[in-house]
Design an enzyme around this catalytic site. Structure first.
Site, mmCIF file in Angstrom:
data_model
loop_
_atom_site.group_PDB
_atom_site.id
_atom_site.type_symbol
_atom_site.label_atom_id
_atom_site.label_comp_id
_atom_site.label_asym_id
_atom_site.label_seq_id
_atom_site.Cartn_x
_atom_site.Cartn_y
_atom_site.Cartn_z
ATOM 1 C CG HIS A 94 7.092 8.726 52.754
ATOM 2 N ND1 HIS A 94 7.962 7.685 52.910
ATOM 3 C CD2 HIS A 94 7.292 9.539 53.814
ATOM 4 C CE1 HIS A 94 8.660 7.853 54.039
ATOM 5 N NE2 HIS A 94 8.263 8.974 54.597
ATOM 6 C CG HIS A 122 8.075 12.318 63.559
ATOM 7 N ND1 HIS A 122 9.372 12.679 63.312
ATOM 8 C CD2 HIS A 122 7.650 11.658 62.453
ATOM 9 C CE1 HIS A 122 9.718 12.271 62.086
ATOM 10 N NE2 HIS A 122 8.688 11.656 61.555
HETATM 11 C C1 HEM Z 1 13.120 15.631 58.681
HETATM 12 C C2 HEM Z 1 12.157 14.994 58.082
HETATM 13 C C3 HEM Z 1 11.722 13.604 58.473
HETATM 14 C C4 HEM Z 1 12.454 12.481 58.629
HETATM 15 C C5 HEM Z 1 13.955 12.332 58.426
HETATM 16 C C6 HEM Z 1 11.566 11.424 58.999
HETATM 17 C C7 HEM Z 1 11.955 10.115 59.220
HETATM 18 C C8 HEM Z 1 11.101 9.102 59.586
HETATM 19 C C9 HEM Z 1 11.499 7.742 59.803
HETATM 20 C C10 HEM Z 1 12.897 7.192 59.631
HETATM 21 C C11 HEM Z 1 10.390 7.052 60.150
HETATM 22 C C12 HEM Z 1 10.289 5.585 60.466
HETATM 23 C C13 HEM Z 1 9.836 4.737 59.294
HETATM 24 C C14 HEM Z 1 9.696 3.315 59.751
HETATM 25 O O1 HEM Z 1 10.739 2.716 60.086
HETATM 26 O O2 HEM Z 1 8.575 2.801 59.835
HETATM 27 C C15 HEM Z 1 9.311 7.977 60.194
HETATM 28 C C16 HEM Z 1 8.030 7.640 60.538
HETATM 29 C C17 HEM Z 1 6.975 8.499 60.451
HETATM 30 N N1 HEM Z 1 7.001 9.760 59.906
HETATM 31 FE FE1 HEM Z 1 8.657 10.864 59.581
HETATM 32 N N2 HEM Z 1 10.303 11.917 59.067
HETATM 33 C C18 HEM Z 1 10.360 13.240 58.741
HETATM 34 C C19 HEM Z 1 9.277 14.084 58.639
HETATM 35 C C20 HEM Z 1 7.986 13.696 58.708
HETATM 36 C C21 HEM Z 1 6.874 14.507 58.337
HETATM 37 C C22 HEM Z 1 6.980 15.940 57.789
HETATM 38 C C23 HEM Z 1 5.775 13.761 58.538
HETATM 39 C C24 HEM Z 1 4.347 14.135 58.260
HETATM 40 C C25 HEM Z 1 4.002 15.065 57.394
HETATM 41 C C26 HEM Z 1 6.190 12.490 59.062
HETATM 42 C C27 HEM Z 1 5.337 11.466 59.453
HETATM 43 C C28 HEM Z 1 5.744 10.255 59.934
HETATM 44 C C29 HEM Z 1 4.849 9.281 60.560
HETATM 45 C C30 HEM Z 1 3.374 9.437 60.815
HETATM 46 C C31 HEM Z 1 5.642 8.175 60.886
HETATM 47 C C32 HEM Z 1 5.184 6.893 61.581
HETATM 48 C C33 HEM Z 1 5.011 5.756 60.634
HETATM 49 C C34 HEM Z 1 4.411 4.535 61.302
HETATM 50 O O3 HEM Z 1 3.893 4.634 62.422
HETATM 51 O O4 HEM Z 1 4.443 3.461 60.666
HETATM 52 N N3 HEM Z 1 7.529 12.477 59.126
HETATM 53 N N4 HEM Z 1 9.763 9.215 59.835
#
Ligand code: HEM
Ligand SMILES: *[C@@H]1O[C@H](CO)[C@@H](O)[C@H](O)[C@H]1NC(C)=O
Ligand SMILES: *[C@@H]1O[C@H](CO)[C@@H](O)[C@H](O)[C@H]1NC(C)=O
Ligand SMILES: *[C@@H]1O[C@H](CO)[C@@H](O)[C@H](O)[C@H]1NC(C)=O
Length: 671
Positions: free
Chosen positions: A88, A251
């Site tokens: 982010h 993810h």
């Molecule tokens: C289409 C694009 C993406 C969308 C819409 C998206 C959406 C989300 C959402 C809604 C969460 C949950 C947040 C929460 O409730 O804690 C999440 C978590 C996460 N996202 Fe994505 N994401 C996207 C792309 C990415 C990308 C490109 C990365 C890395 C470069 C990424 C890495 C992560 C990680 C590591 C988590 C886990 C967070 C945790 O364990 O607390 N995401 N994402």
């Protein structure tokens, strides 16, 4: 034979009339953004040089699994949280104007701090503070946030390409002002339908990093979501394989948080004696509410692998409302561990891309883990580093070789032509045209214009552009309307270039030297020339550098100078000089600014801001009453632009001793 084309209309700074009713004060064009903590950016660079990054990595590795009650680690590992934080921070980058990205560490400030998508990222910073405190000044927040993401990936078995250190912390959130939501963003980069924002904005929704996880405007239609993903990741400079590797690779880690339908409520207090009036139980750990979506993507969310892609393509996914009452997807008829995993609409979108390309990549990454490793490591490094500019700005032992998107230039040529001889040739050419051309001395102006057009593509927002490489010789730059006619100026310079063939005279040096010489011959102060540029083989790296906000108003003009890293004083002195060359007899002086201040003088609305904006007026008055000061500051500002892209480390410049700032507090690059 005329060596030089007839006078090319000067708009060094293409500004046309427009009708802006009022002239608000120059807020935002702040000339003073030095950190207020008693150190300078140079102190930071000195501390960075001494920082032991291996020790930081050791501490971060231990940190990952030391769960703290204040904000417990999911599955006993902070990796997911820290990777999301880094993504982010870096993912705000947009190639339209180079703004965003983690350099500056401005995720700590408004406006991005309070974005819906950045919920609970204040917790991760509280958790990281002891490490920041221990390593101090040399470890910027920007570097710490990215490095924590790297270490998180590595400690869960994922591949990492390297680390470019040297993010310089901003003193406040002003560098993110135009990411929005702010009044200035709304006027310069409006988004009439939030959820369907277009370039130059990066995301489709102001306040989200890229797209709505539930689908366009929270409609769970994967096919439409795929188009939004391609559009918005494209605006970040990512292609299909980079996009798919990043989404599915990342993810693999962590989970989404939306334990109950009632929304986040106030943030949990860390003081255990104060009761938390939140709605989802304790508000942390299994009760956390971040996005309102709930669950992990894989059955082993603290372990790197390609099971995200395997599950995505081999299982049947069905839409449902999760515990947070938002649209998400689960495995149909799941039993056992698979009943605990989920996908977002944006994940399912990778199966329903109308162009068919995402599906193909999902299959490739599901079948070939090594291919995913390679694509992911490269895409993550690009994501994290894209706003840092050329590799010459990176410090540290872990910097990988220059990547294609860093547009590396060849090393400067050896030998190098004798500059005094080159300069003499330029003067001779100007002298000849003086006698042969009807426009007389005007003929120096096109040389100045060429150098300005070449160098002024520089943007301080992501350190791209500038005259080094002389990409103005190639498409796309040579085809830009604003560069019309410059091919003839290059043709004139070809004669000098031929004369020094084999003696090491790069085009980039010649263009700047000819421009400097022209400015001097037009009445400017003698400037010191800093050689050592080199020539690119093509125009790659120039796309996106032509953002030209319309209609022209003082707000859009100010934005373009700010993007170049120039202060209000530099804007006034350069604009005043350009106008003088264009309108006032082709002699460099304060004459245009002097005339502008006079009563009843006709000028464009954009020029009138130098008279009616109170701060700019004070600067204009100062220059109007002292031509010596004007000429001196013009030379400094001009030289700064010509040398802006000669990086040496995060803040250094190989020409530094030649281009002293106007004054300590008024002229350094904004970041
Ligand atoms: C289409 C694009 C993406 C969308 C819409 C998206 C959406 C989300 C959402 C809604 C969460 C949950 C947040 C929460 O409730 O804690 C999440 C978590 C996460 N996202 Fe994505 N994401 C996207 C792309 C990415 C990308 C490109 C990365 C890395 C470069 C990424 C890495 C992560 C990680 C590591 C988590 C886990 C967070 C945790 O364990 O607390 N995401 N994402
Ligand atoms: C995307 O860019 C990467 C890195 O430049 C390259 O290896 C890959 O082939 C590209 N993918 C597509 C689909 O163009
Ligand atoms: C699987 O789930 C679908 C939809 O929820 C349902 O219609 C179907 O009966 C289920 N099949 C089995 C074998 O349980
Ligand atoms: C150019 O012309 C000026 C005077 O107009 C003269 O002093 C100078 O020597 C000339 N320089 C060259 C290189 O011809």
């Amino acid at each position: 034979m005329a060596y030089l084309p007839v006078l090319l209309v000067l708009p060094l700074l293409a500004v046309s009339d427009s009708h802006v009713g009022s002239y608000p004060a120059a807020a935002g064009m702040r000339s003073d953004d030095l950190p207020r903590w008693g150190y300078t950016p140079e102190d930071y660079v000195a501390a960075l040089a001494k920082l032991d990054f291996e020790a930081v990595k050791t501490d971060l590795t231990a940190f990952m699994t030391q769960s703290q009650d204040f904000w417990p680690a999911d599955y006993g590992h902070y990796g997911g949280l820290l990777i999301r934080q880094a993504w982010h921070c870096a993912g705000t980058y947009r190639s339209s104007d180079g703004r965003g990205g983690c350099d500056g560490g401005s995720q700590r400030f408004g406006p991005s701090l309070s974005w819906e998508d950045n919920a609970n990222l204040d917790k991760s910073k509280t958790l990281l503070w002891p490490i920041k405190e221990k390593f101090g000044l040399g470890l910027s927040w920007g570097d710490l946030i990215i490095l924590a993401g790297n270490v998180a990936i590595e400690s869960m078995g994922g591949p990492v390409l390297g680390f470019c250190a040297g993010r310089v912390d901003a003193a406040d959130g002003s560098q993110d002002e135009l990411l929005g939501p702010t009044a200035r963003q709304e006027s310069l980069f409006p988004c009439p339908v939030n959820g369907d924002c277009k370039a130059p904005l990066g995301p489709d929704t102001v306040g989200l990093i890229y797209v709505n996880p539930q689908g366009p405007m929270a409609n769970p239609i994967p096919r439409l979501s795929a188009g939004q993903i391609r559009d918005t990741f494209g605006r970040m400079g990512m292609n299909d394989s980079e996009t798919v590797a990043l989404i599915g690779g990342d993810h693999a880690f962590g989970k989404t948080h939306g334990a109950c339908p009632e929304g986040p409520g106030p943030s949990p207090q860390e003081d255990p004696t104060r009761p938390w009036p939140g709605k989802c139980g304790s508000g942390k750990g299994k009760d956390a509410y971040t996005s309102g979506l709930e669950g992990p993507w894989t059955t082993n969310p603290t372990q790197w692998d390609n099971s995200y892609f395997k599950h995505l393509q081999s299982l049947t996914w069905e839409l449902y409302k999760g515990p947070g009452n938002k649209w998400q997807w689960r495995v149909q008829n799941a039993t056992g561990a698979l009943s605990g995993i989920m996908m977002l609409t944006t994940d399912i979108a990778l199966l329903e891309d109308p162009e068919g390309s995402y599906q193909k990549l999902v299959r490739e990454f599901a079948e070939d883990a090594a291919k995913l490793d390679h694509a992911f490591a490269h895409a993550w490094y690009k994501l994290a580093t894209r706003d840092m500019g050329p590799v010459t700005r990176c410090l540290g032992k872990d910097v990988p070789p220059a990547q294609p998107w860093q547009y590396p230039l060849p090393a400067p040529s050896q030998p190098q032509a004798k500059l005094s001889k080159v300069r003499a040739e330029v003067v001779k050419m100007l002298n000849r045209s003086k006698t042969e051309s009807a426009e007389g001395f005007f003929s120096a102006v096109p040389f100045a214009r060429l150098a300005w057009r070449c160098a002024s593509t520089f943007r301080a927002t992501d350190y791209r552009g500038g005259c080094n490489g002389a990409r103005i010789r190639f498409s796309p730059e040579k085809d830009w309307p604003v560069n019309k006619g410059l091919d003839q100026v290059l043709e004139s310079l070809q004669l000098i270039q031929d004369r020094f063939a084999g003696r090491g005279l790069p085009w980039a040096d010649l263009i700047v030297l000819a421009g400097n010489t022209a400015v001097e011959e037009l009445g400017g102060k003698k400037m010191q020339f800093c050689s050592g540029r080199s020539d690119a083989a093509d125009g790659q790296g120039s796309h996106d550098l032509d953002l030209d906000l319309q209609p022209k108003s003082w707000a859009t003009v100010r934005e373009s100078f700010e993007r170049m890293g120039l202060s209000a004083r530099e804007m006034v002195v350069l604009s005043g000089g350009a106008r003088a060359l264009g309108f006032a007899g082709a002699q460099l002086s304060n004459s245009y600014l002097t005339r502008l201040l006079g009563i009843g003088h006709a000028a464009s609305e954009t020029d009138l801001m130098f008279k009616f904006d109170p701060v700019l007026a004070a600067i204009t008055q100062e220059y109007a009453s002292d031509n010596g000061l004007f000429l001196e500051d013009f030379a400094k500002a001009w030289t700064k632009v010509m040398d802006a892209d000669r990086f040496k480390g995060p803040r250094g410049n190989v020409c530094a001793r030649l281009s002293e700032p106007l004054s300590d507090r008024e002229s350094h690059l904004r970041r």
